[in-house]
Design a protein around this motif. Structure first.
Motif, mmCIF file in Angstrom:
data_model
loop_
_atom_site.group_PDB
_atom_site.id
_atom_site.type_symbol
_atom_site.label_atom_id
_atom_site.label_comp_id
_atom_site.label_asym_id
_atom_site.label_seq_id
_atom_site.Cartn_x
_atom_site.Cartn_y
_atom_site.Cartn_z
ATOM 1 N N UNK A 73 48.128 48.354 36.284
ATOM 2 C CA UNK A 73 48.203 46.924 36.544
ATOM 3 C C UNK A 73 46.971 46.235 35.978
ATOM 4 N N UNK A 74 47.215 45.164 35.232
ATOM 5 C CA UNK A 74 46.136 44.305 34.775
ATOM 6 C C UNK A 74 45.950 43.243 35.850
ATOM 7 N N UNK A 75 44.721 42.996 36.220
ATOM 8 C CA UNK A 75 44.442 42.036 37.283
ATOM 9 C C UNK A 75 44.107 40.670 36.712
ATOM 10 N N UNK A 76 44.407 39.633 37.460
ATOM 11 C CA UNK A 76 43.995 38.291 37.084
ATOM 12 C C UNK A 76 42.467 38.219 37.154
ATOM 13 N N UNK A 114 33.608 43.044 36.073
ATOM 14 C CA UNK A 114 34.515 42.946 37.201
ATOM 15 C C UNK A 114 35.639 43.945 37.016
ATOM 16 N N UNK A 115 36.290 44.290 38.101
ATOM 17 C CA UNK A 115 37.466 45.149 38.022
ATOM 18 C C UNK A 115 38.573 44.365 37.346
ATOM 19 N N UNK A 116 39.048 44.879 36.213
ATOM 20 C CA UNK A 116 40.048 44.156 35.441
ATOM 21 C C UNK A 116 41.429 44.754 35.515
ATOM 22 N N UNK A 117 41.513 46.018 35.936
ATOM 23 C CA UNK A 117 42.815 46.652 36.023
ATOM 24 C C UNK A 117 42.693 48.080 36.494
ATOM 25 N N UNK A 118 43.826 48.667 36.792
ATOM 26 C CA UNK A 118 43.858 50.047 37.257
ATOM 27 C C UNK A 118 44.992 50.788 36.572
ATOM 28 N N UNK A 119 44.801 52.076 36.426
ATOM 29 C CA UNK A 119 45.850 52.966 35.934
ATOM 30 C C UNK A 119 45.843 54.177 36.853
ATOM 31 N N UNK A 120 47.008 54.563 37.349
ATOM 32 C CA UNK A 120 47.120 55.750 38.195
ATOM 33 C C UNK A 120 47.786 56.837 37.369
#
Length: 125
Positions: free
Chosen positions: A46-49, A77-83
């Motif tokens: 997920x890419x974060x706003x 800043x935290x920009x996104x996550x990948x699991x």
């Protein structure tokens, strides 16, 4: 074993980045996601706003404190996550090293913990 790759990088607006840089970044992420998918390790991402759109919740003295914007006062800043689901940390490091933000930010690798045993979070296996 599941690992979450937390992608931290400096936030910039579209105007300061330029259309060419944005397009290159989007292509890099699409290629990375396709590579993870083809390898059979991608669980989700997920890419974060931007962090200015975030809300931080804490509890102090029994009261809920709600604050607009990011809690962390940092350039990145935290920009996104990948699991991902891979055999071990070495494999997670391999995939994190290929993430586009590894070139311009930081990719934090965090093992997933999905259940409690005697009151302690236990990583999934």
């Amino acid at each position: 074993m599941r690992y979450t790759l937390l992608m931290h990088y400096q936030e910039n607006d579209a105007e300061s980045l330029g259309a060419e840089v944005i397009e290159a970044g989007m292509q890099a992420f699409a290629s990375y996601a396709a590579t993870l998918e083809q390898a059979g390790v991608l669980i989700g991402g997920e890419v974060l706003q931007p962090s200015v759109n975030s809300t931080t919740v804490t509890r102090a003295e029994g009261r809920l404190r709600i604050q607009d914007g990011p809690f962390a006062d940092t350039k990145e800043q935290l920009g996104g996550t990948v699991v991902i689901d891979v055999p071990d940390l070495d494999a997670a490091i391999h995939w994190a090293g290929q993430a586009p933000p590894a070139q311009w930010g930081t990719v934090e690798i965090r093992p997933g913990a999905t259940y409690l045993v005697d009151g302690v979070w236990v990583p999934n296996q």
